[in-house]
Design an enzyme around this catalytic site. Sequence first.
Site, PDB file in Angstrom:
ATOM      1  N   ARG A 212      39.457  52.299 -70.901  1.00 53.89           N
ATOM      2  CA  ARG A 212      38.891  51.607 -69.751  1.00 53.89           C
ATOM      3  C   ARG A 212      38.954  50.110 -69.992  1.00 53.89           C
ATOM      4  O   ARG A 212      38.820  49.648 -71.122  1.00 53.89           O
ATOM      5  CB  ARG A 212      37.432  52.013 -69.531  1.00 53.89           C
ATOM      6  CG  ARG A 212      37.246  53.403 -68.956  1.00 53.89           C
ATOM      7  CD  ARG A 212      35.782  53.704 -68.668  1.00 53.89           C
ATOM      8  NE  ARG A 212      35.018  53.899 -69.871  1.00 53.89           N
ATOM      9  CZ  ARG A 212      34.264  52.992 -70.447  1.00 53.89           C
ATOM     10  NH1 ARG A 212      34.124  51.792 -69.892  1.00 53.89           N
ATOM     11  NH2 ARG A 212      33.617  53.247 -71.554  1.00 53.89           N
TER      12      ARG A 212
ATOM     13  N   TYR B 141      45.564  55.190 -67.196  1.00 52.27           N
ATOM     14  CA  TYR B 141      44.626  55.771 -68.163  1.00 52.27           C
ATOM     15  C   TYR B 141      43.455  56.422 -67.407  1.00 52.27           C
ATOM     16  O   TYR B 141      42.879  55.818 -66.494  1.00 52.27           O
ATOM     17  CB  TYR B 141      44.092  54.704 -69.148  1.00 52.27           C
ATOM     18  CG  TYR B 141      42.899  55.244 -69.898  1.00 52.27           C
ATOM     19  CD1 TYR B 141      43.089  56.192 -70.904  1.00 52.27           C
ATOM     20  CD2 TYR B 141      41.596  54.906 -69.551  1.00 52.27           C
ATOM     21  CE1 TYR B 141      41.998  56.773 -71.540  1.00 52.27           C
ATOM     22  CE2 TYR B 141      40.500  55.477 -70.187  1.00 52.27           C
ATOM     23  CZ  TYR B 141      40.711  56.414 -71.186  1.00 52.27           C
ATOM     24  OH  TYR B 141      39.639  56.995 -71.807  1.00 52.27           O
TER      25      TYR B 141
ATOM     26  N   LYS C 272      34.287  57.844 -63.537  1.00 58.02           N
ATOM     27  CA  LYS C 272      33.423  56.666 -63.732  1.00 58.02           C
ATOM     28  C   LYS C 272      33.235  55.886 -62.431  1.00 58.02           C
ATOM     29  O   LYS C 272      32.145  55.397 -62.129  1.00 58.02           O
ATOM     30  CB  LYS C 272      34.024  55.757 -64.803  1.00 58.02           C
ATOM     31  CG  LYS C 272      34.232  56.435 -66.137  1.00 58.02           C
ATOM     32  CD  LYS C 272      32.941  56.957 -66.700  1.00 58.02           C
ATOM     33  CE  LYS C 272      33.157  57.546 -68.076  1.00 58.02           C
ATOM     34  NZ  LYS C 272      31.908  58.072 -68.629  1.00 58.02           N
TER      35      LYS C 272
ATOM     36  N   HIS D 230      24.885  58.317 -66.935  1.00 60.35           N
ATOM     37  CA  HIS D 230      25.908  58.615 -67.951  1.00 60.35           C
ATOM     38  C   HIS D 230      25.277  59.561 -68.976  1.00 60.35           C
ATOM     39  O   HIS D 230      24.975  59.154 -70.092  1.00 60.35           O
ATOM     40  CB  HIS D 230      26.331  57.291 -68.599  1.00 60.35           C
ATOM     41  CG  HIS D 230      27.585  57.357 -69.392  1.00 60.35           C
ATOM     42  ND1 HIS D 230      27.923  56.382 -70.309  1.00 60.35           N
ATOM     43  CD2 HIS D 230      28.595  58.254 -69.428  1.00 60.35           C
ATOM     44  CE1 HIS D 230      29.090  56.678 -70.861  1.00 60.35           C
ATOM     45  NE2 HIS D 230      29.512  57.811 -70.350  1.00 60.35           N
TER      46      HIS D 230
ATOM     47  N   SER E 124      29.767  55.625 -74.541  1.00 58.44           N
ATOM     48  CA  SER E 124      31.043  56.341 -74.668  1.00 58.44           C
ATOM     49  C   SER E 124      31.384  56.585 -76.131  1.00 58.44           C
ATOM     50  O   SER E 124      31.201  55.707 -76.977  1.00 58.44           O
ATOM     51  CB  SER E 124      32.154  55.511 -74.030  1.00 58.44           C
ATOM     52  OG  SER E 124      31.786  55.166 -72.718  1.00 58.44           O
TER      53      SER E 124
ATOM     54  N   CYS F 198      30.024  58.435 -78.412  1.00 54.37           N
ATOM     55  CA  CYS F 198      28.909  58.490 -79.370  1.00 54.37           C
ATOM     56  C   CYS F 198      28.392  59.918 -79.514  1.00 54.37           C
ATOM     57  O   CYS F 198      27.281  60.136 -79.982  1.00 54.37           O
ATOM     58  CB  CYS F 198      27.768  57.581 -78.924  1.00 54.37           C
ATOM     59  SG  CYS F 198      28.119  55.851 -79.191  1.00 54.37           S
TER      60      CYS F 198
ATOM     61  N   ASP G 151      29.027  64.461 -69.693  1.00 55.90           N
ATOM     62  CA  ASP G 151      29.243  63.019 -69.480  1.00 55.90           C
ATOM     63  C   ASP G 151      28.421  62.417 -68.346  1.00 55.90           C
ATOM     64  O   ASP G 151      27.978  61.286 -68.461  1.00 55.90           O
ATOM     65  CB  ASP G 151      30.728  62.773 -69.212  1.00 55.90           C
ATOM     66  CG  ASP G 151      31.114  61.298 -69.310  1.00 55.90           C
ATOM     67  OD1 ASP G 151      30.639  60.623 -70.245  1.00 55.90           O
ATOM     68  OD2 ASP G 151      31.886  60.824 -68.450  1.00 55.90           O
TER      69      ASP G 151
ATOM     70  N   ARG H 275      42.749  61.840 -75.574  1.00 52.79           N
ATOM     71  CA  ARG H 275      41.821  62.697 -74.818  1.00 52.79           C
ATOM     72  C   ARG H 275      42.368  64.087 -74.542  1.00 52.79           C
ATOM     73  O   ARG H 275      43.581  64.296 -74.529  1.00 52.79           O
ATOM     74  CB  ARG H 275      41.547  62.027 -73.447  1.00 52.79           C
ATOM     75  CG  ARG H 275      40.910  60.648 -73.534  1.00 52.79           C
ATOM     76  CD  ARG H 275      39.440  60.751 -73.744  1.00 52.79           C
ATOM     77  NE  ARG H 275      38.795  59.459 -73.884  1.00 52.79           N
ATOM     78  CZ  ARG H 275      37.549  59.210 -73.456  1.00 52.79           C
ATOM     79  NH1 ARG H 275      36.851  60.148 -72.869  1.00 52.79           N
ATOM     80  NH2 ARG H 275      37.004  58.023 -73.652  1.00 52.79           N
TER      81      ARG H 275
HETATM   82  C1  OXD Z   1      33.863  57.150 -71.267  1.00 52.08           C
HETATM   83  C2  OXD Z   1      34.350  58.501 -70.933  1.00 52.08           C
HETATM   84  O1  OXD Z   1      34.672  56.256 -71.537  1.00 52.08           O
HETATM   85  O2  OXD Z   1      33.521  59.393 -70.722  1.00 52.08           O
HETATM   86  O3  OXD Z   1      32.635  56.976 -71.263  1.00 52.08           O
HETATM   87  O4  OXD Z   1      35.576  58.717 -70.832  1.00 52.08           O
HETATM   88 MN    MN Z   2      31.507  58.661 -70.610  1.00 57.51          MN
END
Ligand code: OXD
Ligand code: MN
Length: 587
Positions: free
Chosen positions: A69, A196, A205, A225, A247, A249, A276, A370
């Site tokens: 991102r 991406y 998002k 989130h 993100s 974590c 998420d 991913r």
């Molecule tokens: C992020 C995702 O970047 O969930 O938070 O992809």
């Molecule tokens: Mn996320």
Amino acid sequence: MTENKYVLKWLEEMKSLCRPDQLVWIDGSEEQLEALREESVATGEMIKLNQEKLPGCYYHRTAVNDVARVEDRTFICTPTKEEAGPINNWMDPEEMYAKLNALYDGSMEGRTMYVIPYSMGPVGSPFSKIGIELTDSIYVVLNMAIMTRVGKAILDIIDGDDFTKCLHAKKDVNPDERYIVHFPQDNTIMSVNSAYGGNVLLGKKCFALRIASYLGKQEGWMAEHMLILGLENPQGEVKYIAAAFPSACGKTNLAMLIPPEYLKEKGYKIWTVGDDIAWLRIGPDGRLYAINPEAGFFGVAPGTSEKTNFNALESTKKNTIFTNVAINNDDMTVWWEGLDKNPPANCTEWTGKQVNGKEFDGVLANPNSRFTAPAINCPCISPEFENPQGVPISAIVFGGRRAKTAPLVYQARDWEHGVFVGATMASETTAAAAGAVGVVRRDPMAMKPFVGYNMADYFGHWLDMGKKMDADKAPKIFHVNWFRKDEDNNFLWPGFGDNMRVLLWILDRCEGKADAVESAIGLLPAEGAIDTTDLDITAEQLKELLSVDKDVWMGDVENQKEYFSQFGDRLPAEITKQLENLENNLK
Ligand code: OXD
Ligand code: MN
């Protein structure tokens, strides 16, 4: 496909702007998706993986400059800068539309525009919202078909102009002209020059957090989130927890946790509702209910293994799209750092370079590579996953990566204090966003990159939501930190499945069962309150994990003050009051 005049009018406008050669409606049928997979393989956009070992799985590689991102290219274009607030990039909507229209102008000549009607949330649920994404990328279509509910059935239930307009053009992925732009008042998202996921799967998002947080503020609900999990006890009762971490974590890991052996034997179990994003509303009984608006997992691959997250790995065994991982050329399967200790010798590194993986001294998979996997693949997917009414939330958990500051777990004294705990969240940065990794940054509620309006008003909205719930019905709020380190830089807590021990304390607190002690920052587990059966941890280590270093915290308070000062008098008085309390407690 539709008679909806608002949809058709917007589509005509976007068509004459982008001028695609042809237009294809995504009807949601397997035949159409399969034809698109074949086409994408023929053009090289996707690579077909080993269909015996990984049935229905494909591979995609993005441009090297387009792997995360891009927060510095992400804009919230509200009529005034004040509405977007000091955290978001802002540009005057008119100016931005002019800039973007020039970029989209003729951008799809020689290409196909795909029209993807999609629902965020179970189709027809009172929580759900509809979007239409126009894109010139088959990769986007196929990912959206995993991450959301797509197809003709969605078009049929659009009510007038109540849908989010999403336009994506891949163009030539020029990073200097890459824009991810939100116009909350127009219910519109425009993304250009990226391929991406986080920048182009506009349901995720862009819609489910940035636009949805704005809609939630208007309509009295919340877009967060957060993962959502159900914890089943040996009596078969399931309690639900929503947890916000920045993100990369460990939201996916926590959402799919496998309990330690001795708890498993007793009959404890975790059910995944989401990994998420959570949309939360107050239900008719006055409790807070959550749905996961997504239908799949867009998870970080590196670090995912049978040991760290068996359920996530299982989820990727079929009908999954892998992006920017490495390929084992011998059998056309995938590999990433942390999967196992055997990098393939005959390997295609994520950039496409042929290497001997065993001898290669760089990383084979991009750190933000991913998997896009259907949620139904997950062995522990909750039976409530499709429940249109959502699940009742007992506890909200905030957390981040903090080597020194935050203890393993603590509880906020009440909702207002909990909002402050969320608002003062901070974490060391990860590879999920472009930029330096490992730098501490403040990330309120893990929403820094995702709030679609002024963050100060967002704090206010959290406070208002609390006022609408009775204290005994509102979820209790906690903060966790799995990443605390000792003097020698070793993690103090084993994490992963053992995080269950902390979740049990949290749920016991919600039921008034577990003991806690007051501290300057909130309620800490009393001695012996966290079950450490079978755990290789000393009493000193546990003490250190739960310790609050007042000097370190005073330093953090200074940083919090500086952070909050940017909101000026828009910052709710409650936050200022809580900050003063904390400072006094620490003195
Ligand atoms: C992020 C995702 O970047 O969930 O938070 O992809
Ligand atoms: Mn996320």
